[in-house]
Design a protein around this motif. Sequence first.
Motif, PDB file in Angstrom:
ATOM      1  N   GLN A  16       0.737  -1.647  -0.501  1.00  0.00           N
ATOM      2  CA  GLN A  16      -0.317   0.281  -0.292  1.00  0.00           C
ATOM      3  C   GLN A  16       1.073   1.075  -0.153  1.00  0.00           C
ATOM      4  O   GLN A  16       1.010   2.361  -0.555  1.00  0.00           O
ATOM      5  N   GLU A  17       1.570   1.045   0.797  1.00  0.00           N
ATOM      6  CA  GLU A  17       3.167   2.592   1.065  1.00  0.00           C
ATOM      7  C   GLU A  17       3.356   2.648  -0.968  1.00  0.00           C
ATOM      8  O   GLU A  17       3.440   4.200  -0.699  1.00  0.00           O
TER       9      GLU A  17
ATOM     10  N   GLU B 267       1.980   2.379  -3.816  1.00  0.00           N
ATOM     11  CA  GLU B 267       0.885   3.041  -4.418  1.00  0.00           C
ATOM     12  C   GLU B 267       0.454   3.611  -3.730  1.00  0.00           C
ATOM     13  O   GLU B 267      -0.247   4.586  -4.309  1.00  0.00           O
ATOM     14  N   ALA B 268       0.800   4.763  -2.081  1.00  0.00           N
ATOM     15  CA  ALA B 268       0.066   5.575  -1.883  1.00  0.00           C
ATOM     16  C   ALA B 268       1.447   6.682  -2.804  1.00  0.00           C
ATOM     17  O   ALA B 268       1.392   7.408  -2.823  1.00  0.00           O
TER      18      ALA B 268
ATOM     19  N   ARG C 122      -7.023  -7.198  -2.492  1.00  0.00           N
ATOM     20  CA  ARG C 122      -5.579  -7.474  -3.165  1.00  0.00           C
ATOM     21  C   ARG C 122      -4.229  -8.729  -3.037  1.00  0.00           C
ATOM     22  O   ARG C 122      -5.268  -9.275  -2.260  1.00  0.00           O
TER      23      ARG C 122
ATOM     24  N   SER D  33      -2.058  -9.502  -1.684  1.00  0.00           N
ATOM     25  CA  SER D  33      -0.594  -9.056  -0.946  1.00  0.00           C
ATOM     26  C   SER D  33       0.410  -9.726  -1.127  1.00  0.00           C
ATOM     27  O   SER D  33       0.714  -9.961  -2.499  1.00  0.00           O
TER      28      SER D  33
END
Lengths: 240, 319
Positions: free
Chosen positions: B192-193, B195-196, B302, B304
Motif C-alpha cells: 500500500q505504501e 501504491e500511495a 488485493r 498481498s
Amino acid sequence: MKNVLTIARRELKSSFNSPVAYAVILSYLVFMGIYIYFIRGFYAAGQADLRDYFTIMPVVFAFLIPALTMRSWAEERRLGTYELLLTLPFAEGQLVLGKFLSSFVLAAIAILLTIPVPLMASLLGSFDSGVLAAQYLGVLFEAAAAVAIGEWISSLAKNQVSAFVGSVLVLLLLVLVDKITSFLGAGGIFASVLNWFSLAFHFDSFSRGVLDTRDLAYYLSAAALFLYLASWGLTRRKWS
Amino acid sequence: MIELRELRKSYGGVEAVHGVSFVAETGSVLGLLGPNGAGKTTIMKVLTGYHFPSSGEALVDGIDVAEDPVAVKRRVGYLPESVPLYQDLTVSEYLDFAADARGLEGDTRAQALERAIGACGLSGVRRKKVEDLSKGYRQRLGLAQAILHDPPILILDEPTTGLDPNQIIEIRELIRSLGQSKTVILSTHILQEVEAICSSVIILNEGRIAAQGAPSEIGEALKGEERIRLRLKSASSGFDQNRLSGVPGIRSIASFQAESPNVFSAEIAMPPVKAGAMEAGEAIFDWAVASGLKVLELERRRLSLEEIFVKLTQEGEGR
C-alpha cells in the motif's frame, strides 16, 4: 579542517554528556595524587625531583588512554552510527583525525589537571619551571602517540571491551619493551632496535627534562602511522 | 538522478546484488520492494557511498560513487534502516551536528533546522535526549537529519517503520511532496505504501530485479486474475456451491462456506478485466439479482505483497 573540528566537537559533546569521561579523568587524577604522595614517598625522599612522577606516566597511560579511546569507533559500530558517520560528507581521513583530536583533548585535559600536583610540591622546594615544561610537553607527545594507537585498535574492535583490552595490551607491550630487553640481558643491535620501538624508551629524556627532537619525531611519526592505518582500514572495509 | 549499471556487490564471497541496472529520474519516487535479503539495503548502501560496488557503476547526478564518494554524499540525504542516532545528545544537538556536517551556516542553517523540525514534528522534543525518545520520534529525527540540507537525492530505508497510522500518513505526504522536486528512493515491505507514494516500483528477489514498472502496472501484470469475496443471502434454504458456477466467466471457487441455511460466503476467481469490458463485480451483481440472491458483501481482494512474491518466485522457477 572544518569537518575535523565538527567531528571532534560532536565527540566531546557526547563525552561530556556521559559520566564515563569524568570518571576516567578523576580516577587518573586520584591515582597520580596517591602515587606521588604515598607510594613514592615524595616527602620522605626529601628531594625536589619529579623524575619518578613522570617516569611512571607511560605505564599509567597504557590504562588511561584506552579508557578514553575505547568508545571511539567500537561504540559507533554498536549503535550503528558508524553508518551515519560514513554516509555524511566526510573523507575517511577527516573522521579519523576528528576522533583522534577529541580523544587527545580529553587526554590533554586529564594531563593538564595534574599540574597542581607538582606545583604544590614546588612550594616545598625550588623547581626548574623549564624542566617542568619539557616534562609536560613530553607527556603530551607520548599521549598523542598512545591515543593514535588506541584509536586504531578501536577502529578494528567489535566492542568497547575488546578495544580496551587490546589497546592496554599493545600499549603495555610498547611501553615495557625496553624493560624486557634489559631484563633478558639482551644487548647489541637487536636490543637497540627493540628499544627504539618502546614508548617508554623515548620518554626517558623527557622525564629528565630534556627535549630531544628525535623523540618528538618518534612520537609524531607513530601517531601519523596509526592514524593512517585507521583511515586505510575504513576505506578498505568499503570494498569488502 | 540515479543510475545503476550492472551493479554487483559481494560481501566476503557472497554476492548480495547480481547485476542490477535502473534509472531513477528527478521528480520521481522509486520504491524498492523485496523480502529480507533481496538486496534493497545493499543497493542503498552503495548509493550512499557506504559500500563500493564489486563491479558495475552507481552514478548519482552523473558522479560515480566509487570515484568521488564525498561529492555524492553531499547530494544525498540518507535514512538508514537502523536509524542510527547518538544516544547521548539532545535532539537539537544532534541536528546541530548534522547541520555542521552539511556545512550549513547563518540564515540558511537556521531556516533548514526550522524546516526539518517542523516537517518532522519535532518541535516538542528539542531538549530531550535521544535515548529518551520513543521509536516514532527516533524515526522522525532520522528523517529530519536526512532532509535537513534539502538534498536533491533522498534515500530512505523503510521510512515508516515504527510510526503510528497518523504519523505514517503525515510522513508519506511529506515524502510524496519531496518527490516532486527530488529523486527519492525508498524501500518498504508494504504494498500500500508503494501504491500511495511511489511513481515506479522495482521488485527485487535474491539480488535481481524480478519486476519493475508503475505500481498499477505491476499489480495488474502479477494478478492474472481477479479475486472476489462474496457474502450472499438466498430467499430459500438449500443453496449449494454448484450454483456459483452460474456466475458468467467464473474461473474457480477458492472457498465456500455456509454460515446459516440461507447465508453463505465464498471467494471466487474471475478473469482479469479488459479495458472497456464489464467489471467483475458488476457481472456478479447482475447474476445475483437474476438468481434471486441478495448481495450482503462484495469485495475485490488485493493480492498481498506476500502473494506477489510467491507468484514471482514460482514463475522464476517455472522458467
